[in-house]
Design an enzyme around this catalytic site. Structure first.
Site, PDB file in Angstrom:
ATOM      1  N   SER A  96      -4.645  15.821 -16.384  1.00  0.00           N
ATOM      2  CA  SER A  96      -5.587  16.996 -14.802  1.00  0.00           C
ATOM      3  C   SER A  96      -5.018  16.994 -14.390  1.00  0.00           C
ATOM      4  O   SER A  96      -4.889  17.853 -12.725  1.00  0.00           O
ATOM      5  CB  SER A  96      -6.366  14.986 -13.607  1.00  0.00           C
TER       6      SER A  96
ATOM      7  N   THR B 121      -9.120   1.934 -18.573  1.00  0.00           N
ATOM      8  CA  THR B 121      -8.673   0.439 -17.916  1.00  0.00           C
ATOM      9  C   THR B 121      -9.670   0.692 -16.687  1.00  0.00           C
ATOM     10  O   THR B 121     -10.522   1.103 -16.750  1.00  0.00           O
ATOM     11  CB  THR B 121      -7.759   1.568 -16.729  1.00  0.00           C
TER      12      THR B 121
ATOM     13  N   TYR C 135      -8.524  14.486  -7.074  1.00  0.00           N
ATOM     14  CA  TYR C 135      -7.343  14.364  -7.977  1.00  0.00           C
ATOM     15  C   TYR C 135      -6.215  15.620  -8.614  1.00  0.00           C
ATOM     16  O   TYR C 135      -5.290  14.835  -8.862  1.00  0.00           O
ATOM     17  CB  TYR C 135      -8.159  13.662  -8.826  1.00  0.00           C
TER      18      TYR C 135
ATOM     19  N   ASP D 153       0.729  -1.056  -0.020  1.00  0.00           N
ATOM     20  CA  ASP D 153       0.249  -0.032   0.143  1.00  0.00           C
ATOM     21  C   ASP D 153       0.758   1.002   0.194  1.00  0.00           C
ATOM     22  O   ASP D 153       1.665   1.292   1.022  1.00  0.00           O
ATOM     23  CB  ASP D 153      -0.878  -0.133   1.100  1.00  0.00           C
ATOM     24  N   VAL D 154       0.852   1.913  -1.474  1.00  0.00           N
ATOM     25  CA  VAL D 154       1.728   2.927  -0.984  1.00  0.00           C
ATOM     26  C   VAL D 154       1.684   4.173  -0.465  1.00  0.00           C
ATOM     27  O   VAL D 154       2.724   4.685   0.008  1.00  0.00           O
ATOM     28  CB  VAL D 154       1.844   3.864  -2.517  1.00  0.00           C
TER      29      VAL D 154
ATOM     30  N   SER E 187      -1.198  12.706 -15.034  1.00  0.00           N
ATOM     31  CA  SER E 187      -2.573  12.897 -15.523  1.00  0.00           C
ATOM     32  C   SER E 187      -2.087  14.658 -15.915  1.00  0.00           C
ATOM     33  O   SER E 187      -1.788  15.366 -15.799  1.00  0.00           O
ATOM     34  CB  SER E 187      -3.224  12.753 -15.086  1.00  0.00           C
TER      35      SER E 187
ATOM     36  N   ASN F 136       3.405   4.273 -10.406  1.00  0.00           N
ATOM     37  CA  ASN F 136       1.878   3.926 -11.595  1.00  0.00           C
ATOM     38  C   ASN F 136       0.739   3.577 -10.643  1.00  0.00           C
ATOM     39  O   ASN F 136      -0.259   4.558 -10.853  1.00  0.00           O
ATOM     40  CB  ASN F 136       1.664   2.748 -12.103  1.00  0.00           C
TER      41      ASN F 136
END
Length: 251
Positions: A140, A186, A151, A60-61, A138, A87
């Site tokens: 974004s 995805t 995000y 779990d990063v 991203s 990623n």
């Protein structure tokens, strides 16, 4: 075989872009460390790699101890780290007030803190190998979206973190770059539904979503010696979205 016997850590490797990236590096001879929270997904990807030179590590990063264990296990098995692909990501729709602070914190912890955590623990070994980091940012992070406050905040931070790390570590032989995808099909984006996906297609000059393999190809390029003088770049993988200044199409 650009990565023969290079040790590559890929976070979020159980599906989507992470899965495609793991397969791309494996095809080119790398020793691949598949990191993520869901070991069932990771083991499926492991079974589909071109080579069995790979390792699955549940990670779990967002949790520092988990990331430290990932790096320690990689060194224990392979003795080195040559490439880190940050990623792992999480997407939540909503503006600042409509998303709970708990969920917002989770997005920031995964998408931003996860990059910091993995880079922090891997960097001592990347300095030894004169390695490379590729972040998955991203579009974004290059410009904002409606209804994606957390995000966009996280990805914007990753974009500038990529630049800062490129400045700090370039003189020590480490290159740090990022890919900035727009819509890629995805498991995370397919849940948007056909109507929303059609709206995306109308804004993408190539009139289609990207494929995970297309992003994986760009990640592999940035990590390779083919990109040996590329450092601090946030590369749009977007079908031309960022070529627009945002004004409507009257044609």
């Amino acid at each position: 075989m650009r990565f023969e016997n290079k040790v590559v850590i890929i976070t979020g490797a159980g599906s989507g872009i992470g899965e495609a990236t793991a397969k791309r590096f494996s095809q080119e001879g790398a020793i691949v460390v598949l990191a993520g929270r869901d070991t069932d997904k990771l083991n499926r990807v492991f079974s589909e790699l071109s080579s069995n030179k790979a390792l699955v590590i549940q990670t779990d990063v967002a949790i520092r101890e988990s990331v430290k264990n990932m790096v320690d296990e990689t060194i224990r098995h392979f003795g080195r780290i040559d490439i880190l692909v940050n990623n792992a990501g999480l997407y939540v729709t909503g503006d600042l007030l409509s998303v709970s602070q708990e969920k917002g914190d989770e997005v920031l912890a995964t998408n931003l803190n996860g990059v910091v955590n993995c880079s922090y623990f891997a960097l001592p070994y990347l300095l030894k190998s004169k390695g490379s980091i590729v972040n998955n940012a991203s579009v974004s992070g290059l410009g904002a979206d409606w209804g994606g406050a957390y995000y966009c905040a996280a990805k914007g931070a990753v974009v500038n973190l990529t630049r800062a790390m490129a400045l700090d570590y370039g003189s020590q032989g480490i290159r740090v770059n990022a890919v900035c995808p727009s819509l890629v099909l995805t498991p995370m984006t397919e849940r948007f539904g056909d109507e929303i996906l059609q709206h995306f297609d109308s804004r993408i000059p190539l009139k289609r979503a990207g494929k995970p393999s297309e992003v994986a190809a760009a990640i592999a390029f940035l990590a390779s010696e083919d990109a040996s003088f590329i450092n601090g770049v946030n590369l749009p993988i977007d079908g031309g979205v960022t070529a627009s200044n945002g004004q409507p199409n009257f044609n």
